[in-house]
Design an enzyme around this catalytic site. Structure first.
Site, PDB file in Angstrom:
ATOM      1  N   ASP A   1       0.834  -1.200   0.000  1.00 35.13           N
ATOM      2  CA  ASP A   1       0.000   0.000   0.000  1.00 35.13           C
ATOM      3  C   ASP A   1       0.868   1.250   0.000  1.00 35.13           C
ATOM      4  O   ASP A   1       2.017   1.236   0.443  1.00 35.13           O
ATOM      5  CB  ASP A   1      -0.950  -0.006   1.202  1.00 35.13           C
ATOM      6  CG  ASP A   1      -0.231  -0.013   2.553  1.00 35.13           C
ATOM      7  OD1 ASP A   1       0.760  -0.760   2.691  1.00 35.13           O
ATOM      8  OD2 ASP A   1      -0.660   0.725   3.464  1.00 35.13           O
TER       9      ASP A   1
ATOM     10  N   GLU B   1       0.218  -1.133   5.996  1.00 28.08           N
ATOM     11  CA  GLU B   1       1.289  -0.585   6.835  1.00 28.08           C
ATOM     12  C   GLU B   1       1.181   0.921   6.970  1.00 28.08           C
ATOM     13  O   GLU B   1       1.467   1.482   8.042  1.00 28.08           O
ATOM     14  CB  GLU B   1       2.657  -0.959   6.248  1.00 28.08           C
ATOM     15  CG  GLU B   1       3.841  -0.643   7.166  1.00 28.08           C
ATOM     16  CD  GLU B   1       4.343   0.785   7.079  1.00 28.08           C
ATOM     17  OE1 GLU B   1       5.053   1.223   8.010  1.00 28.08           O
ATOM     18  OE2 GLU B   1       4.029   1.483   6.082  1.00 28.08           O
TER      19      GLU B   1
END
Length: 373
Positions: A80, A140
């Protein structure tokens, strides 16, 4: 060990960067997870895909080498990014300018994730002598709320953890990070017309302003503690005493005890105005990652392997940013971070990777996967 093909590596990194995958876009994140799976097809690598939760994308676990109870090496990357959809087309197109390759998420951390996967594929194909595991996660950038349990589960089974967050300060790696706390504060006052009924009102924004100054004053550089109010909102109209105000608090600490102390202080905020009410939610999001003797030993092994390819591998003093490496380090598992690509501009519109760092960092990762014991 044969050298990596730089042109092929750059093409692969660019292919990954071209898949926009902000954390909130599960479809984009899952396209990245699809790509990871496709990139290891036909190799002696087992694939376990774990469905996402709470509207976020999937995770994927790759395994190679002997599947025994012996502790092995865990590599961790996230797919991400923070860049919203459309950044690629409008503000940060993929392009090369000399030694710099630009693109959203290329430095944090698709470049490092890609080069590490190439090294992992080589180690797997060569017949790894110990268990190798590679975890790719989808969240994350928002603190790993859905994957912390998985990270810790895999970390407990590892003898060493390698994290592909980007390199710092001209190629330095990370061997210590501060702990991170996140909190949301809601202040409720009493609304009133700001002209005709001003004395009847109790301003939530005024109360929030006093609380914000108190929180910012908690920063203690000597102890390595920082407190930051990074976002705030409140009010409904210019002519109304505001009933509601909200703000966020970011806490960074060096010592676990400081995390507990300052968490208690933030959760215990009390209103100055007895007619206002304060509600605080939050906790320590990532524990401190300390440079223990075991981390130092792992770092020295990595330095020796890096020296074989002419790299003088240095580490940075404890950094304020957190990563998934905080979770494994807090379990006592030797963890090295910042093993990804070198560059600059994480989370900005000038984010870029240094082309010259690609092959050396891949070579180092391959050595770590095949030569650590």
């Amino acid at each position: 060990m044969s050298s990596f093909d730089l042109d092929a590596m750059l093409a692969g990194i660019s292919r990954w960067v071209a898949i926009e995958s902000p954390t909130s876009d599960a479809a984009g994140v899952n396209r990245m997870i699809d790509t990871v799976a496709q990139d290891v097809e036909g190799l002696p690598i087992a694939i376990e895909r774990i469905p996402g939760k709470d509207g976020l994308g999937d995770s994927i676990v790759l395994r190679a080498g002997p599947q025994t109870d012996r502790a092995g090496i865990l590599v961790m990357s996230h797919v991400d990014t923070v860049h919203p959809l459309g950044t690629l087309a409008k503000d940060l197109p993929i392009r090369r300018e000399g030694d710099k390759l630009f693109g959203p998420g290329i430095y944090d951390m698709k470049g490092g994730a890609y080069l590490a996967l190439e090294a992992f594929k080589r180690a797997a194909s060569a017949g790894a002598a110990q268990p190798l595991t590679f975890l790719f996660t989808p969240d994350e950038e928002i603190g790993s709320p859905t994957t912390r349990g998985l990270i810790e589960e895999l970390g407990r089974k590892a003898s060493a953890v390698l994290v592909t967050e980007p390199a710092r300060d001209n190629g330095k790696i990370v061997t210590a990070r501060k702990g991170v706390g996140r909190f949301d504060v809601h202040v409720e006052g009493r609304p009133a017309h700001s002209g005709s009924r001003h004395p009847d009102g109790r301003s939530a924004i005024r109360e929030a302003a006093r609380q914000i100054l108190a929180i910012e004053a908690m920063t203690d550089y000597a102890r390595g503690v920082t407190t930051t109010v990074g976002m705030m909102a409140g009010g409904t109209a210019a002519n109304v005493i505001p009933q509601h105000a909200r703000f966020s608090v970011d806490l960074r600490v060096v010592e676990p005890a400081d995390g507990e102390e300052f968490k208690a202080r933030i959760l215990g905020l009390a209103p100055h105005d007895p007619d206002c009410r304060i509600t605080v939610v939050g906790d320590m999001n990532r524990p401190p990652y300390k440079k223990t003797a075991d981390v130092e030993s792992l770092y020295q092994k990595a330095r020796a392997l890096a020296a074989e390819i002419g790299m003088d591998l240095q580490d940075v003093p404890q950094t304020g940013g957190g990563s998934d490496g905080n979770f494994t380090a807090a379990l006592g598992v030797p963890t090295l971070d910042g093993l990804g690509i070198d560059g600059d501009g994480a989370h900005t519109l000038h984010e870029h990777a240094l082309v010259s760092s690609v092959v050396p960092r891949a070579q180092l990762m391959e050595r770590l996967l095949t030569r650590l014991s």
